[in-house]
Design an enzyme around this catalytic site. Sequence first.
Site: not given
Lengths: 505, 180
Positions: A117, A201, A236, A295
Amino acid sequence: MAIKKLLIANRGEIAIRIARTCKRMGIKTVGIFSDLDRKSLHLDYCDEVFGLGAGTLADTYLNIPKIVDAVKRSGAEAVHPGYGFLSERAPFAEAVAAAGAIFVGPRPDSIKAMGDKLSSKALMKKMGVPLLPGTEGGVKEFSEAKTAADRIGYPVLLKASAGGGGKGMRIVRKADELKASLEGAQREALSYFGDGTVYLEKYLENPHHIEVQVLGDGHGGGGHVYDRECSIQRRHQKLVEESPAPLLERHPESKKKILEVATKVVEQMKYASAGTLEFLGDDEGGFYFLEMNTRLQVEHPVTEWVTGVDLVEWQIRVANGERIHQGALVPHQRGHSIEVRVYAETPFDYLPTGGRVHDVQLPVGPFVRIDSAIYPRYDVPTEYDPTLMKLSVWGADRAEAVSRLRGALDELRILGVQSNQGLFYAITREKNFIAGDYGTPYLEKNRAELKRIFNEEQARLMPWLAMGAVETLRQSAAALESAAPGAAISAWELSARRGQLREGT
Amino acid sequence: MRYSVTSPETEHRLATISVDEQAWEVALADEKGGETKQLIKGAALTLRDGLLELRLESPAGMRVVFPVHRQGNDGVVVLSTALGSFRLLPARGSAHDAAAGARSGAKSIKSSMPGKVLKVLCKAGDLVEVGQPLLIIEAMKMENEIRSTAAGKIDEIGVQTGQSISTGDLLVKISSGEKK
């Protein structure tokens, strides 16, 4: 050299989907299966099959040496990994290449670059892809936090650097709240994690999950294959996906930008095969890179519906060394497509079910597509993911797609295994979804209304169901009686007696 | 006659049905513990090849078709609808069950899902509270915490770590009786 034989390193609906395109292209397919999957439908769609034996996932679908051995023994010239399992593991792509076969997917270096990430975000930033604004490191002083918050723009989120689970987290909506919130967050961070460092953030009130499908030839050719929105999620995991993204339809400028950015990534990375760039979107049309999946995506059918591009075909063509010349793909986005994932789980609590599918009636008709691997008398294994099928539809516009989806869902009958189709019954009748107005908090925010829609229909059905059950038993008792005259005992009586026997033990 | 209905939402409701030649009376337990009654007249029911057809005189011409399946010999009927599959089973001696349960003060916690026991978090003799995690069951690649629905002492644990289980298997028996 064109691929003539391909091993599908996957199971279930995606293995069937890949086999279908191979068949059309005249490519022989090799399937693999674990002992649990001896009766899986994907085996019927492959020309040859290789057993991986019993055991855990690590012994079967994740076992690189066993799969590479099947590649060698079958003489397959290529391997398609599908999604999940080994699809994003660079060592698998390398092992396939070492065995002399083609990996139908990106180069191992692309898989590695996007697999982490932090490093993927750094790479995207270099290519000019927007990231969620925030501070790079922790802040200590109020003046530091003030400068950062002014730069990011309110509302901002304060998070404990060492934390998790919502502790030390504060949403700051206005500049004059910053000081008190910063002190509070620092105090909490210090007491919970022994470290008072917090970072800032941008806070999104109603985040959207937006993604862009890409396809590259590995030489800089190719680009975006349009957008999708997958904001309706539980735990999620996506439940409903559509293309085009309703959010981006409200912000045409953002749509243009996000597609341009995705094409640039394909060109600069010289990305090969299919991939997806995932973003967080906000109601103002801002978008921020999350991660890139290297993918084929579960929800690729909605892209296929609106562009007419068979993504698996192009993965194979690129693997064959074909170039995508400018304008060769020319994907137009036409109409609207929505997909739902029918899982073996309860509709509102997401509890796994499983069991035997006694019968299944699939919706058909114009512009309806089913990607399924279940059939009558199939036992749904609890060892793999809970997908029973994907149902997708196309419409000339979104309203048509929604009503077609509603109709197709009403035709779907899965007898035996409890599924979440009742949730989709409710979603396709709920006004915010119909308006295309939803973000990732959708299921929580509309839970009461969705349950009300479900319960109303359940209450309407219940008397008919009760009558139907009684009649079914009465008729089977009558059948029993006629088979054994004199044995005049009802099925209910029988079952009650059995019940008492059990109670007695 | 009383029936218990398990909907896809795993709520248990009780339905009482009286049948005579002309009419069915269906009473359903509602959420508040009350009952709603519905009288259905002139219902013609036919069952063939796993499909059950219901035709009603009123409203005229109304027709409902359900795929049905009779499961095993226990009087369980599965019906599928656009909301998902429903299971109907006879609420055998539910009053009797409740009385027996009250006498012994015992409560059995059964598995609501098939899967594999990942962890047993309690042992026989433990005193547990309502909501206390008892086991972790893995199904569909997800971990599910099974919490106690009763307070009391664990009498028996019906499963072991690593064991595969089916829906309805006994997990834990709890006696809520006298505290020592």
